[in-house]
Write a protein that holds these residues in place. Structure first.
Motif, PDB file in Angstrom:
ATOM      1  N   LEU A 123       0.826  -1.208   0.000  1.00  9.58           N
ATOM      2  CA  LEU A 123       0.000   0.000   0.000  1.00  9.58           C
ATOM      3  C   LEU A 123       0.865   1.264   0.000  1.00  9.58           C
ATOM      4  O   LEU A 123       0.462   2.294  -0.552  1.00  9.58           O
ATOM      5  CB  LEU A 123      -0.933  -0.008   1.202  1.00  9.58           C
ATOM      6  CG  LEU A 123      -2.091   0.992   1.163  1.00  9.58           C
ATOM      7  CD1 LEU A 123      -2.952   0.777  -0.070  1.00  9.58           C
ATOM      8  CD2 LEU A 123      -2.931   0.891   2.431  1.00  9.58           C
ATOM      9  N   VAL A 124       2.042   1.202   0.599  1.00 12.93           N
ATOM     10  CA  VAL A 124       2.971   2.337   0.563  1.00 12.93           C
ATOM     11  C   VAL A 124       3.459   2.575  -0.862  1.00 12.93           C
ATOM     12  O   VAL A 124       3.531   3.717  -1.330  1.00 12.93           O
ATOM     13  CB  VAL A 124       4.165   2.095   1.515  1.00 12.93           C
ATOM     14  CG1 VAL A 124       5.216   3.194   1.354  1.00 12.93           C
ATOM     15  CG2 VAL A 124       3.692   2.034   2.961  1.00 12.93           C
ATOM     16  N   VAL A 125       3.778   1.493  -1.577  1.00 15.69           N
ATOM     17  CA  VAL A 125       4.199   1.611  -2.977  1.00 15.69           C
ATOM     18  C   VAL A 125       3.077   2.211  -3.815  1.00 15.69           C
ATOM     19  O   VAL A 125       3.306   3.078  -4.671  1.00 15.69           O
ATOM     20  CB  VAL A 125       4.608   0.229  -3.528  1.00 15.69           C
ATOM     21  CG1 VAL A 125       4.991   0.335  -5.001  1.00 15.69           C
ATOM     22  CG2 VAL A 125       5.763  -0.352  -2.715  1.00 15.69           C
ATOM     23  N   PHE A 126       1.844   1.771  -3.549  1.00 19.35           N
ATOM     24  CA  PHE A 126       0.699   2.318  -4.280  1.00 19.35           C
ATOM     25  C   PHE A 126       0.518   3.808  -3.984  1.00 19.35           C
ATOM     26  O   PHE A 126       0.271   4.602  -4.898  1.00 19.35           O
ATOM     27  CB  PHE A 126      -0.570   1.546  -3.901  1.00 19.35           C
ATOM     28  CG  PHE A 126      -1.831   2.196  -4.378  1.00 19.35           C
ATOM     29  CD1 PHE A 126      -2.249   2.053  -5.696  1.00 19.35           C
ATOM     30  CD2 PHE A 126      -2.595   2.972  -3.514  1.00 19.35           C
ATOM     31  CE1 PHE A 126      -3.415   2.673  -6.145  1.00 19.35           C
ATOM     32  CE2 PHE A 126      -3.752   3.584  -3.952  1.00 19.35           C
ATOM     33  CZ  PHE A 126      -4.165   3.433  -5.267  1.00 19.35           C
ATOM     34  N   ASN A 127       0.629   4.205  -2.716  1.00 24.96           N
ATOM     35  CA  ASN A 127       0.447   5.617  -2.347  1.00 24.96           C
ATOM     36  C   ASN A 127       1.498   6.510  -2.983  1.00 24.96           C
ATOM     37  O   ASN A 127       1.198   7.637  -3.404  1.00 24.96           O
ATOM     38  CB  ASN A 127       0.480   5.768  -0.829  1.00 24.96           C
ATOM     39  CG  ASN A 127      -0.768   5.227  -0.155  1.00 24.96           C
ATOM     40  OD1 ASN A 127      -1.834   5.177  -0.769  1.00 24.96           O
ATOM     41  ND2 ASN A 127      -0.638   4.799   1.085  1.00 24.96           N
ATOM     42  N   GLU A 128       2.727   6.023  -3.073  1.00 24.77           N
ATOM     43  CA  GLU A 128       3.776   6.814  -3.726  1.00 24.77           C
ATOM     44  C   GLU A 128       3.459   7.029  -5.205  1.00 24.77           C
ATOM     45  O   GLU A 128       3.674   8.124  -5.743  1.00 24.77           O
ATOM     46  CB  GLU A 128       5.129   6.115  -3.556  1.00 24.77           C
ATOM     47  CG  GLU A 128       5.651   6.133  -2.129  1.00 24.77           C
ATOM     48  CD  GLU A 128       6.954   5.382  -1.988  1.00 24.77           C
ATOM     49  OE1 GLU A 128       7.357   4.698  -2.970  1.00 24.77           O
ATOM     50  OE2 GLU A 128       7.580   5.455  -0.906  1.00 24.77           O
ATOM     51  N   LYS A 129       2.952   5.992  -5.840  1.00 22.13           N
ATOM     52  CA  LYS A 129       2.551   6.123  -7.246  1.00 22.13           C
ATOM     53  C   LYS A 129       1.362   7.066  -7.386  1.00 22.13           C
ATOM     54  O   LYS A 129       1.298   7.874  -8.331  1.00 22.13           O
ATOM     55  CB  LYS A 129       2.211   4.736  -7.805  1.00 22.13           C
ATOM     56  CG  LYS A 129       1.843   4.741  -9.294  1.00 22.13           C
ATOM     57  CD  LYS A 129       1.649   3.329  -9.820  1.00 22.13           C
ATOM     58  CE  LYS A 129       0.480   2.650  -9.170  1.00 22.13           C
ATOM     59  NZ  LYS A 129       0.174   1.335  -9.806  1.00 22.13           N
ATOM     60  N   LEU A 130       0.446   7.017  -6.429  1.00 26.24           N
ATOM     61  CA  LEU A 130      -0.736   7.878  -6.464  1.00 26.24           C
ATOM     62  C   LEU A 130      -0.352   9.349  -6.261  1.00 26.24           C
ATOM     63  O   LEU A 130      -0.896  10.241  -6.919  1.00 26.24           O
ATOM     64  CB  LEU A 130      -1.724   7.436  -5.385  1.00 26.24           C
ATOM     65  CG  LEU A 130      -3.067   8.171  -5.339  1.00 26.24           C
ATOM     66  CD1 LEU A 130      -3.812   7.996  -6.651  1.00 26.24           C
ATOM     67  CD2 LEU A 130      -3.912   7.658  -4.174  1.00 26.24           C
ATOM     68  N   PHE A 131       0.583   9.620  -5.372  1.00 26.70           N
ATOM     69  CA  PHE A 131       1.035  10.995  -5.148  1.00 26.70           C
ATOM     70  C   PHE A 131       1.694  11.564  -6.403  1.00 26.70           C
ATOM     71  O   PHE A 131       1.498  12.726  -6.748  1.00 26.70           O
ATOM     72  CB  PHE A 131       2.033  11.044  -3.981  1.00 26.70           C
ATOM     73  CG  PHE A 131       1.392  10.796  -2.643  1.00 26.70           C
ATOM     74  CD1 PHE A 131       0.057  11.095  -2.430  1.00 26.70           C
ATOM     75  CD2 PHE A 131       2.124  10.262  -1.595  1.00 26.70           C
ATOM     76  CE1 PHE A 131      -0.543  10.872  -1.196  1.00 26.70           C
ATOM     77  CE2 PHE A 131       1.538  10.028  -0.365  1.00 26.70           C
ATOM     78  CZ  PHE A 131       0.203  10.336  -0.164  1.00 26.70           C
ATOM     79  N   GLU A 132       2.479  10.732  -7.054  1.00 23.94           N
ATOM     80  CA  GLU A 132       3.124  11.175  -8.289  1.00 23.94           C
ATOM     81  C   GLU A 132       2.085  11.501  -9.361  1.00 23.94           C
ATOM     82  O   GLU A 132       2.202  12.485 -10.099  1.00 23.94           O
ATOM     83  CB  GLU A 132       4.082  10.093  -8.779  1.00 23.94           C
ATOM     84  CG  GLU A 132       4.883  10.471 -10.013  1.00 23.94           C
ATOM     85  CD  GLU A 132       5.815   9.369 -10.475  1.00 23.94           C
ATOM     86  OE1 GLU A 132       6.435   9.525 -11.549  1.00 23.94           O
ATOM     87  OE2 GLU A 132       5.915   8.342  -9.766  1.00 23.94           O
TER      88      GLU A 132
END
Length: 402
Positions: free
Chosen positions: A384-393
């Motif tokens: 979920l952290v990897v997903f959130n980083e992609k979402l912020f970008e």
């Protein structure tokens, strides 16, 4: 004198005539000249009665707990501080995303959104439309048939939400274990469901978690109290889960685990201890540690064992979070359950080896230092952290890359 009386009388009678000028006799013309000269030479309009603003000494505003940084500028770890700047940058995006996801059909009337500055995370008095326009790939507005403007997600964002739901479903068993460990650490083995819900993003818990716990009667029991509060209780104790992250690290790196905390022994100068001897003495005082899964509420409040327990329970609490960090508001939420005191801030400052406090004294965030590398990146990232980083970008972009 008769001439002057006649002249003044004539001028009074003919004061409308532009050719006649009234003349007032001066018995002493020298004094009149001198007084006029003095008035012109020393007029108050030439005197500086106030100090110009440019020359005034600016008084430094006294720093309050709201503005004073926890760390001195020379001691700040910049990559931790940058994470807080990122959170501030995406505050509106995160809060608005969570709020819209709870709405029917995931839409909200723009007029109503302008009044929800706390819920959506934008300053009071500002126009919400300006904040939505910062994330054009995430939010969109459209006019309904009733001529009202509505706020909702874009098609691209809806695809991201489907991916997030897939990750939540995939990680459900891990999240269940996190909640079980929280209950096992709590003083009475019970936590109000509202507290877990308020901190759900901290642990990666889904929005509908309060309904999902019904599928696990072997782990949880939901009790409704007299005031209507729903409380989650632990059904059974699992000794395999009652192992802290520090205990697991001790098996891999014993020396590193021993250096995690330091409880200094107060001694006089007469002992004349060297650095190595003082370190050994402090180590004897530090070990053994108190397990965060023991009953911390039974310990005397100001004993060394109680402080060891509180330090250990915060370490374990942070290890259960997604990003290995938590704010003061998260810790206060579980203050009673984790047997914490109002001196938690000062206690954490005394443990700089394991914890780093960022932000201001009133609104600080504690990081678990061992969970981050020297570059400030998490060593082990949850999906979920990897997903959130992609979402912020994605949220920061103005157009889709082709």
């Amino acid at each position: 004198m008769a001439f002057w009386r006649l002249f003044s009388t004539t001028t009074k009678k003919n004061h409308h005539s532009p050719l006649l000028i009234s003349v007032v006799p001066n018995p002493n013309p020298v004094i009149c000249f001198v007084s006029t000269f003095i008035l012109r030479s020393y007029s108050s309009s030439f005197l500086i009665t106030k100090t110009p603003k440019s020359q005034k000494k600016r008084r430094k505003k006294k720093e309050s707990a709201r503005t004073k940084h926890v760390q001195h500028e020379s001691e700040r770890i910049q990559h931790f501080e940058n994470i807080l700047h990122r959170d501030n940058h995406f505050r509106f995006f995160i809060k608005t995303k969570d709020f819209l996801c709870k709405q029917p059909q995931q839409i909200l009337r723009l007029d109503d959104a302008g009044k929800l500055y706390r819920e959506l995370g934008f300053p009071r008095g500002r126009k919400v439309l300006k904040f939505t326009q910062r994330h054009p790939l995430v939010f969109q507005t459209y006019r309904h048939s009733n001529d009202k403007i509505w706020l909702g997600f874009t098609d691209f964002m809806e695809a991201f939400l489907e991916e997030e739901k897939f990750i939540m479903d995939k990680m459900e068993k891990d999240r269940i274990d996190v909640v079980r460990k929280l209950l096992m650490m709590s003083a009475k083995k019970r936590i109000p469901l509202s507290k877990i819900y308020h901190c759900r993003s901290l642990f990666g818990i889904p929005e509908d978690f309060r309904d999902r716990v019904r599928s696990y009667p072997q782990y949880f029991n939901t009790v409704v109290e007299e005031d209507g509060k729903r409380v989650l209780e632990l059904v059974s104790w699992d000794q395999k889960l009652a192992v802290s992250a520090l205990e697991r690290a001790f098996m891999v790196d014993e020396d590193g685990a021993k250096k995690a905390f330091q409880f200094k022994v107060k001694h006089g100068k007469l002992l004349d201890l060297g650095e190595q001897d003082e370190r050994k003495l402090n180590l004897l005082n530090t070990l053994p540690l108190v397990s965060p899964y023991s009953d911390g509420s039974s310990l005397d409040l100001w004993t060394l064992e109680a402080e060891k327990y509180r330090v250990g329970v915060i370490h374990e609490f942070l290890s259960l979070t997604l990003e290995k960090r938590a704010s003061i508001h998260h810790l206060v939420e579980f203050k009673e359950e984790l047997s914490l005191t109002k001196h938690t801030y000062a206690m954490l400052l005394k443990q700089p080896r394991s914890f780093y406090l960022a932000g201001t004294e009133m609104n600080w965030v504690v990081f678990l230092k061992d969970a981050y590398g020297e570059d400030g990146v998490l060593i082990h990232k949850d999906p979920l952290v990897v997903f959130n980083e992609k979402l912020f970008e994605f949220a920061d972009k103005k157009e889709v890359d082709i």
